[in-house]
Scaffold this motif. Structure first.
Motif, PDB file in Angstrom:
ATOM      1  N   SER A 120       0.054   0.579   2.694  1.00  0.00           N
ATOM      2  CA  SER A 120       0.901   0.711   2.779  1.00  0.00           C
ATOM      3  C   SER A 120       2.021   0.611   3.398  1.00  0.00           C
ATOM      4  CB  SER A 120       0.685   2.500   2.202  1.00  0.00           C
ATOM      5  OG  SER A 120       0.133   3.216   3.248  1.00  0.00           O
ATOM      6  N   TRP A 122       6.299   2.001   5.156  1.00  0.00           N
ATOM      7  CA  TRP A 122       6.764   3.161   5.373  1.00  0.00           C
ATOM      8  C   TRP A 122       7.745   4.293   5.013  1.00  0.00           C
ATOM      9  CZ3 TRP A 122      11.810   2.574   5.368  1.00  0.00           C
ATOM     10  CH2 TRP A 122      12.618   1.422   5.762  1.00  0.00           C
ATOM     11  N   ASN A 123       8.158   3.409   3.739  1.00  0.00           N
ATOM     12  CA  ASN A 123       9.831   4.138   3.391  1.00  0.00           C
ATOM     13  C   ASN A 123       9.911   4.863   2.470  1.00  0.00           C
ATOM     14  OD1 ASN A 123       8.181   2.291   1.559  1.00  0.00           O
ATOM     15  ND2 ASN A 123      10.443   2.687   0.303  1.00  0.00           N
ATOM     16  N   LYS A 146      -4.707   1.504   5.271  1.00  0.00           N
ATOM     17  CA  LYS A 146      -4.445   0.946   6.644  1.00  0.00           C
ATOM     18  C   LYS A 146      -2.292   1.768   6.184  1.00  0.00           C
ATOM     19  CE  LYS A 146      -1.525  -1.927   8.536  1.00  0.00           C
ATOM     20  NZ  LYS A 146      -0.844  -0.829   9.223  1.00  0.00           N
ATOM     21  N   GLU A 149       3.364   1.206  10.367  1.00  0.00           N
ATOM     22  CA  GLU A 149       3.376   1.845  12.198  1.00  0.00           C
ATOM     23  C   GLU A 149       4.680   2.507  12.061  1.00  0.00           C
ATOM     24  OE1 GLU A 149       2.550  -1.418  10.784  1.00  0.00           O
ATOM     25  OE2 GLU A 149       4.543  -2.654  11.685  1.00  0.00           O
ATOM     26  N   GLY A 181      -3.264  -4.719  10.736  1.00  0.00           N
ATOM     27  CA  GLY A 181      -3.068  -5.091   9.386  1.00  0.00           C
ATOM     28  C   GLY A 181      -3.520  -6.892   8.552  1.00  0.00           C
ATOM     29  N   THR A 195       0.677  -3.487  -0.216  1.00  0.00           N
ATOM     30  CA  THR A 195       2.196  -3.008  -0.973  1.00  0.00           C
ATOM     31  C   THR A 195       3.375  -2.783   0.118  1.00  0.00           C
ATOM     32  OG1 THR A 195       1.658  -0.531  -2.110  1.00  0.00           O
ATOM     33  CG2 THR A 195       3.870  -0.355  -1.274  1.00  0.00           C
ATOM     34  N   GLY A 196       4.337  -3.977  -0.126  1.00  0.00           N
ATOM     35  CA  GLY A 196       5.392  -3.709   2.064  1.00  0.00           C
ATOM     36  C   GLY A 196       6.230  -4.847   1.323  1.00  0.00           C
ATOM     37  N   SER A 197       6.309  -6.019   2.494  1.00  0.00           N
ATOM     38  CA  SER A 197       7.638  -7.027   1.830  1.00  0.00           C
ATOM     39  C   SER A 197       7.148  -8.086   1.120  1.00  0.00           C
ATOM     40  CB  SER A 197       7.922  -7.807   3.224  1.00  0.00           C
ATOM     41  OG  SER A 197       7.282  -7.946   4.297  1.00  0.00           O
ATOM     42  N   GLN A 203       0.766 -13.491   3.283  1.00  0.00           N
ATOM     43  CA  GLN A 203      -0.395 -13.337   4.201  1.00  0.00           C
ATOM     44  C   GLN A 203      -1.142 -12.804   3.914  1.00  0.00           C
ATOM     45  OE1 GLN A 203       0.989 -12.334   8.145  1.00  0.00           O
ATOM     46  NE2 GLN A 203       3.186 -12.516   8.545  1.00  0.00           N
ATOM     47  N   GLU A 218       2.420  -5.387  -4.022  1.00  0.00           N
ATOM     48  CA  GLU A 218       3.276  -4.684  -4.511  1.00  0.00           C
ATOM     49  C   GLU A 218       4.820  -4.781  -3.574  1.00  0.00           C
ATOM     50  OE1 GLU A 218       3.344  -2.863  -7.630  1.00  0.00           O
ATOM     51  OE2 GLU A 218       1.839  -2.793  -8.321  1.00  0.00           O
ATOM     52  N   LEU A 219       5.350  -5.895  -3.994  1.00  0.00           N
ATOM     53  CA  LEU A 219       6.373  -6.314  -2.937  1.00  0.00           C
ATOM     54  C   LEU A 219       7.598  -6.027  -3.830  1.00  0.00           C
ATOM     55  CD1 LEU A 219       4.931  -9.816  -2.885  1.00  0.00           C
ATOM     56  CD2 LEU A 219       4.416  -8.184  -1.751  1.00  0.00           C
ATOM     57  N   GLY A 220       8.642  -6.180  -2.605  1.00  0.00           N
ATOM     58  CA  GLY A 220      10.033  -5.882  -3.279  1.00  0.00           C
ATOM     59  C   GLY A 220      11.143  -7.328  -3.380  1.00  0.00           C
ATOM     60  N   CYS A 252      11.594   0.125  -2.647  1.00  0.00           N
ATOM     61  CA  CYS A 252      12.002  -1.004  -2.629  1.00  0.00           C
ATOM     62  C   CYS A 252      12.308  -1.089  -4.566  1.00  0.00           C
ATOM     63  CB  CYS A 252      10.246  -1.289  -3.660  1.00  0.00           C
ATOM     64  SG  CYS A 252       9.415   0.034  -4.486  1.00  0.00           S
ATOM     65  N   GLU A 349      16.388  -9.364   0.937  1.00  0.00           N
ATOM     66  CA  GLU A 349      15.708  -8.427  -0.157  1.00  0.00           C
ATOM     67  C   GLU A 349      17.029  -6.801   1.104  1.00  0.00           C
ATOM     68  OE1 GLU A 349      12.198  -6.741   0.135  1.00  0.00           O
ATOM     69  OE2 GLU A 349      12.816  -4.465  -0.936  1.00  0.00           O
ATOM     70  N   PHE A 417       3.212  -0.066 -13.101  1.00  0.00           N
ATOM     71  CA  PHE A 417       4.494  -0.412 -11.850  1.00  0.00           C
ATOM     72  C   PHE A 417       3.456  -1.723 -11.353  1.00  0.00           C
ATOM     73  CE2 PHE A 417       5.418   0.310  -8.417  1.00  0.00           C
ATOM     74  CZ  PHE A 417       6.903  -0.330  -8.056  1.00  0.00           C
TER      75      PHE A 417
HETATM   76  P1  NAD Z   1       5.929  -4.836   6.178  1.00  0.00           P
HETATM   77  O1  NAD Z   1       5.331  -6.347   4.997  1.00  0.00           O
HETATM   78  O2  NAD Z   1       6.135  -5.061   6.892  1.00  0.00           O
HETATM   79  O3  NAD Z   1       4.896  -3.927   6.331  1.00  0.00           O
HETATM   80  C1  NAD Z   1       3.672  -3.690   5.274  1.00  0.00           C
HETATM   81  C2  NAD Z   1       2.256  -2.922   5.437  1.00  0.00           C
HETATM   82  O4  NAD Z   1       1.581  -4.027   6.164  1.00  0.00           O
HETATM   83  C3  NAD Z   1       2.201  -2.207   7.090  1.00  0.00           C
HETATM   84  O5  NAD Z   1       1.546  -1.161   7.232  1.00  0.00           O
HETATM   85  C4  NAD Z   1       1.975  -3.351   8.179  1.00  0.00           C
HETATM   86  O6  NAD Z   1       1.730  -3.035   9.557  1.00  0.00           O
HETATM   87  C5  NAD Z   1       1.032  -4.688   7.607  1.00  0.00           C
HETATM   88  N1  NAD Z   1       1.304  -5.284   7.961  1.00  0.00           N
HETATM   89  C6  NAD Z   1       2.330  -5.777   8.620  1.00  0.00           C
HETATM   90  N2  NAD Z   1       2.014  -7.335   9.275  1.00  0.00           N
HETATM   91  C7  NAD Z   1       0.671  -7.697   8.261  1.00  0.00           C
HETATM   92  C8  NAD Z   1      -0.340  -8.666   8.416  1.00  0.00           C
HETATM   93  N3  NAD Z   1       0.516  -9.957   8.857  1.00  0.00           N
HETATM   94  N4  NAD Z   1      -1.220  -8.716   7.405  1.00  0.00           N
HETATM   95  C9  NAD Z   1      -1.522  -7.308   7.241  1.00  0.00           C
HETATM   96  N5  NAD Z   1      -1.049  -6.701   6.830  1.00  0.00           N
HETATM   97  C10 NAD Z   1       0.404  -6.328   7.937  1.00  0.00           C
HETATM   98  O7  NAD Z   1       7.052  -4.018   5.028  1.00  0.00           O
HETATM   99  P2  NAD Z   1       7.827  -2.449   5.269  1.00  0.00           P
HETATM  100  O8  NAD Z   1       8.602  -2.675   6.004  1.00  0.00           O
HETATM  101  O9  NAD Z   1       6.075  -1.683   5.279  1.00  0.00           O
HETATM  102  O10 NAD Z   1       7.990  -2.448   3.735  1.00  0.00           O
HETATM  103  C11 NAD Z   1       8.915  -2.854   3.152  1.00  0.00           C
HETATM  104  C12 NAD Z   1       8.960  -3.620   2.050  1.00  0.00           C
HETATM  105  O11 NAD Z   1       8.147  -2.752   1.234  1.00  0.00           O
HETATM  106  C13 NAD Z   1       9.738  -3.736   1.406  1.00  0.00           C
HETATM  107  O12 NAD Z   1      10.089  -5.038   1.280  1.00  0.00           O
HETATM  108  C14 NAD Z   1      10.369  -2.899   0.101  1.00  0.00           C
HETATM  109  O13 NAD Z   1      10.505  -4.131  -0.959  1.00  0.00           O
HETATM  110  C15 NAD Z   1       8.418  -3.649  -0.201  1.00  0.00           C
HETATM  111  N6  NAD Z   1       7.919  -1.871  -1.516  1.00  0.00           N
HETATM  112  C16 NAD Z   1       7.779  -2.124  -1.961  1.00  0.00           C
HETATM  113  C17 NAD Z   1       6.858  -1.182  -3.241  1.00  0.00           C
HETATM  114  C18 NAD Z   1       6.075  -1.616  -4.167  1.00  0.00           C
HETATM  115  O14 NAD Z   1       6.088  -0.677  -4.787  1.00  0.00           O
HETATM  116  N7  NAD Z   1       6.205  -2.506  -4.614  1.00  0.00           N
HETATM  117  C19 NAD Z   1       7.050  -0.243  -2.540  1.00  0.00           C
HETATM  118  C20 NAD Z   1       7.947   0.062  -1.063  1.00  0.00           C
HETATM  119  C21 NAD Z   1       8.392  -0.532  -0.671  1.00  0.00           C
END
Ligand code: NAD
Length: 474
Positions: A120, A122-123, A146, A149, A181, A195-197, A203, A218-220, A252, A349, A417
């Motif tokens: 998950s 941080w936002n 997880k 950080e 991660g 959920t993240g970038s 990756q 779940e990306l952005g 996001c 983004e 969603f």
């Molecule tokens: P991020 O991708 O940097 O990190 C997300 C998670 O992935 C963190 O827990 C991080 O420690 C972990 N991580 C980092 N590198 C990794 C790797 N190589 N392998 C596995 N895990 C790894 O994203 P962020 O900065 O925490 O969040 C912002 C992004 O998330 C924005 O792009 C936003 O649009 C997106 N987001 C999407 C949703 C959704 O529901 N679609 C919701 C919230 C945020």
């Protein structure tokens, strides 16, 4: 710390423990699942104020109202609604059976997949962890979580609270950054929710592919707000600015940029500025306004603004009069009018309070602009004329849409969603989440009386007749 694991060697051991339990014990019944969901609710209720304080400290400042509403209350609401509807979702699902297979019948039986990994961001550090957790637990799985950080206090509190309420074989929290991660994403989970970038999502998908682990990503991305010629301009400006400044735009599904009819751009920018001043009359000391989460993100956003200075018609920085720049990473709404396509603010983004406003002459141009880019996670349509509204919805593809508002399709848990293309794959929330984390197992129950024997060899006139009959029935 109880409930959390800190070294990579422990990671595998905890995973193996959960996997063994998921293979050896029978799937949890309705009562066990409800008990797990109740424990999630109890954590959220018991630690509400601690979570609000931890998130605030992690961000530098995070509006307590927004933390309560968008991290805690929404998470509790989701868990309670899942609990209310769980019995119905767990039931075998009737499916129609074709005539030639009757009187046998088919059913779809939802079963737990086993061990689910949740990564998950941080936002919304509590909501986005608990929404994945509750859906996976409702479906009868064990979960390893997880968190990010970048919100370490919140992550540590989740680890503590979950460690108190759950056996590690049910739920475990794994703390750490990208290295952890990476190792986490390499575990052979039965399903992985990330959920993240988009960049990290790629990756994660690569690592999961090694184990053939199915992923929900779940990306952005850049979610557009299309203001149609028939839109109520003031209302559209209000909603878009609200979505852009809530959590300081670190959402996001925040509207990333606005497409506005050329002859209404100035009026829109004026209205947006007015709304921003009304919603946040001050910034630096305003408890309602949230800080940018880290120095790195603050610097990134400043760089986007600097880059736009020479690549846009004009910039409107909505800074409260007389207020010096904040040293608390509080960033004013910055409206970027007519940026070039090459401006950084239009290439990545934004994830912060910067609002590019693009002019268009005909609605088809706005639609073509959206369609020429990556499929967005969300798309916002502002229109009073139904034909304009339907044209925009019908001609674009996005993860989801809200009409004449922002964010609402995400809040409605009866809607699945998720993203599409570069904004993600798969979906959750409500029943979509239960289904995502279930094996929807098709089962055919044969009747004692059936005609299958007619199809067996040795083939002769009887099988020919059965074949002719089948041809008529199918
Ligand atoms: P991020 O991708 O940097 O990190 C997300 C998670 O992935 C963190 O827990 C991080 O420690 C972990 N991580 C980092 N590198 C990794 C790797 N190589 N392998 C596995 N895990 C790894 O994203 P962020 O900065 O925490 O969040 C912002 C992004 O998330 C924005 O792009 C936003 O649009 C997106 N987001 C999407 C949703 C959704 O529901 N679609 C919701 C919230 C945020």
């Amino acid at each position: 710390m109880e409930g959390s694991i800190d070294t990579l060697s422990e990671l595998r051991a905890v995973f193996e423990r959960q996997r063994r339990a998921s293979r050896q014990e029978s799937p949890p019944d309705h009562a066990v699942r409800c008990d797990r969901l109740d424990r999630l609710t109890a954590i959220l209720e018991r630690y509400e104020e601690d979570f609000v304080a931890a998130i605030c400290a992690d961000f530098g400042h995070r509006s307590p109202h927004e933390s309560r509403l968008l991290d805690i209350i929404t998470a509790i609401g989701d868990v309670k609604e899942i609990r209310r509807r769980l019995k119905g979702w767990m039931k075998p699902r009737r499916v129609p059976t074709r005539l030639h297979l009757r009187p046998g019948h088919g059913r779809v039986l939802p079963q737990p997949l086993g061990v689910v990994g949740v990564i998950s961001p941080w936002n919304f550090p509590v909501y986005l962890a608990f929404s994945g957790l509750s859906a996976a637990l409702a479906a009868g799985n064990r979960v390893m979580l997880k968190p990010s950080e970048l919100t370490p206090r919140t992550a540590a509190l989740m680890a503590k609270a979950i460690g108190e309420a759950f056996d590690p074989a049910e739920v475990t929290v794994v703390l750490g950054g990208p290295d952890v991660g990476r190792a986490f994403a390499g575990l052979p989970f039965d399903h992985l929710l990330f959920t993240g970038s988009t960049a990290v999502g790629r990756q994660v998908a690569r690592a999961a592919a090694e184990n053939l682990t199915p992923v929900t990503l779940e990306l952005g991305g850049k979610s557009p707000a299309v203001v149609a010629p028939s839109a109520d301009l003031e209302a559209a400006a209000e909603k878009i600015v609200y979505g852009k400044m809530l959590n300081a735009g670190q959402i996001c599904v925040s509207p990333d940029y606005a497409l506005v009819p050329r002859n209404r751009v100035d009026a829109f920018v004026g209205a947006a500025e007015k709304v921003a001043r009304r919603l946040y009359p001050t910034l630096a000391t305003n408890p309602d306004y949230t800080s940018i989460v880290s120095d790195a993100h603050f610097t990134r956003l400043q760089a986007l603004v600097e880059d736009a200075r020479s690549k846009a018609d004009r910039l409107v920085e909505v800074r409260p009069t007389g207020e010096p720049p904040s040293n608390a990473r509080k960033m004013p709404l910055t409206i970027v009018v007519a940026p070039e396509d090459g401006a950084a603010v239009m290439r990545e983004e934004i994830f912060g309070p910067i609002l590019p406003v693009l002019a268009y002459d005909r609605l088809e141009e706005a639609i073509a602009y959206v369609n020429s880019r990556d499929r967005p996670l969300a798309l916002y349509v502002f229109a009073r004329a139904p034909e304009e509204r339907d044209e925009i919805i019908g001609a674009t593809i996005s993860g989801g849409v809200t009409v004449n508002d922002v964010l609402c399709h995400v809040a409605s848990d009866t809607l699945p969603f998720g993203g599409v293309g570069a904004s993600g794959m798969g979906a959750y929330h409500g029943q979509a989440g239960f289904d995502t984390f279930s094996q929807l197992k098709p089962v055919f129950y044969q009747s004692r009386l059936n005609g299958m024997g007619l199809l067996y060899p040795p083939y002769g006139w009887l099988s020919d007749m059965a074949g002719r009959l089948l041809r008529k029935l199918i």
